[in-house]
Design an enzyme around this catalytic site. Structure first.
Site, short mmCIF file in Angstrom:
data_model
loop_
_atom_site.label_atom_id
_atom_site.label_comp_id
_atom_site.label_asym_id
_atom_site.label_seq_id
_atom_site.Cartn_x
_atom_site.Cartn_y
_atom_site.Cartn_z
CB CYS A 119 -30.29 17.75 -11.42
SG CYS A 119 -29.88 19.49 -11.58
CB CYS A 120 -29.51 16.42 -6.33
SG CYS A 120 -30.86 17.56 -6.01
CB CYS A 201 -31.85 24.90 -7.16
SG CYS A 201 -30.22 24.25 -6.78
CB CYS A 204 -35.87 22.01 -6.91
SG CYS A 204 -35.23 21.36 -8.46
CB CYS A 227 -29.99 17.83 -2.46
SG CYS A 227 -28.77 18.18 -1.18
S1 SF4 Z 1 -32.14 21.22 -6.25
FE1 SF4 Z 1 -32.94 21.07 -8.34
S2 SF4 Z 1 -31.69 22.42 -9.64
FE2 SF4 Z 1 -30.63 22.14 -7.64
S3 SF4 Z 1 -29.20 20.50 -8.00
FE3 SF4 Z 1 -31.06 19.54 -7.18
S4 SF4 Z 1 -32.36 19.03 -8.97
FE4 SF4 Z 1 -30.71 20.42 -9.67
#
Ligand code: SF4
Length: 231
Positions: A119-120, A201, A204, A227
């Site tokens: 996701c990151c 985010c 998280c 991240c």
């Molecule tokens: S912090 Fe969490 S929601 Fe944001 S990009 Fe990374 S994994 Fe995705």
């Protein structure tokens, strides 16, 4: 706001040797962030951008005081707290920013639930790569006091893309930061006052107990502390 004008120019990224970096980091270790930013603008001109997550507008205020036209990059992951988006809105009003909002390619799924690394990578790393394409250098708001992993953050480094990464406030003493923020009425994300010293985010990020590492509220329950955009 009062702005000191400076000459803006564009040039290809000069190579900095390890010796060059050493000399620059020695020179700027105790320098005011504005001196570091002025150096970066003088070297990289319009090929310099600033990346911020709008936890506050400290770096934005410092940089745009010197060059109001500097491109400000915000990675819109799609999962920001509403408070963060409100700080962005307030900053747009105060600074009339040359803002670039970079969004990820649609993934069609909430990757964070199944894999935060992926996701990151999709929502932060690749979007920053895209935003910095064509740039020679960028400013980040990393501070050595953010976490134990960041305590050796240099003022100037070369990132994994080969770009010059400048961290003007990395070593800025906390009392001077506080005085500047007060004097300039820097916009601060209200979540900071609610126990979120590091704001990412919403899926998280959680509150952190007083005395804990500021990044300990990120990816709770996981060894992940970054991240990836600063690695
Ligand atoms: S912090 Fe969490 S929601 Fe944001 S990009 Fe990374 S994994 Fe995705």
């Amino acid at each position: 706001m009062t702005a000191t004008t400076t000459t803006i120019r564009t040039r290809s990224t000069p190579k900095l040797s390890a010796a060059d970096l050493g000399r620059l980091n020695t020179r700027f270790e105790s320098a005011h962030p504005t001196a570091v930013i002025l150096w970066a603008i003088g070297e990289y001109g319009q090929d310099l951008a600033l990346a911020t997550s709008f936890s506050d507008t400290l770096l934005v205020d410092l940089a745009l005081s010197v060059n109001p036209d500097m491109e400000v990059v915000f990675l819109d992951t799609g999962f920001h707290f509403s408070e963060t988006l409100e700080v962005l809105k307030q900053a747009q009003v105060r600074y009339e920013m040359n803002l670039r909002v970079e969004q990820p390619d649609p993934t069609g799924e909430d990757l964070w639930a199944s894999g935060t690394e992926a996701c990151c990578a999709a929502r932060k790393i690749r979007t920053l790569d895209s935003a910095l394409a064509g740039k020679s250098a960028w400013l980040s708001g990393l501070r050595r006091t953010d976490s134990s992993d960041r305590k050796r953050t240099p003022i100037i480094e070369i990132d994994r893309r080969g770009l010059i990464k400048v961290n003007p406030i990395a070593a800025w003493p906390a009392d001077e930061v506080a005085a500047y923020m007060d004097e300039r009425d820097v916009i601060v994300n209200p979540l900071t006052l609610e126990g979120y010293p590091s704001i990412g985010c919403w899926p998280c990020t959680e509150r952190t107990s007083t005395g804990n590492d500021a990044r300990s509220g990120r990816w709770p329950g996981s060894p992940k502390t970054e991240c990836g955009i600063h690695l």
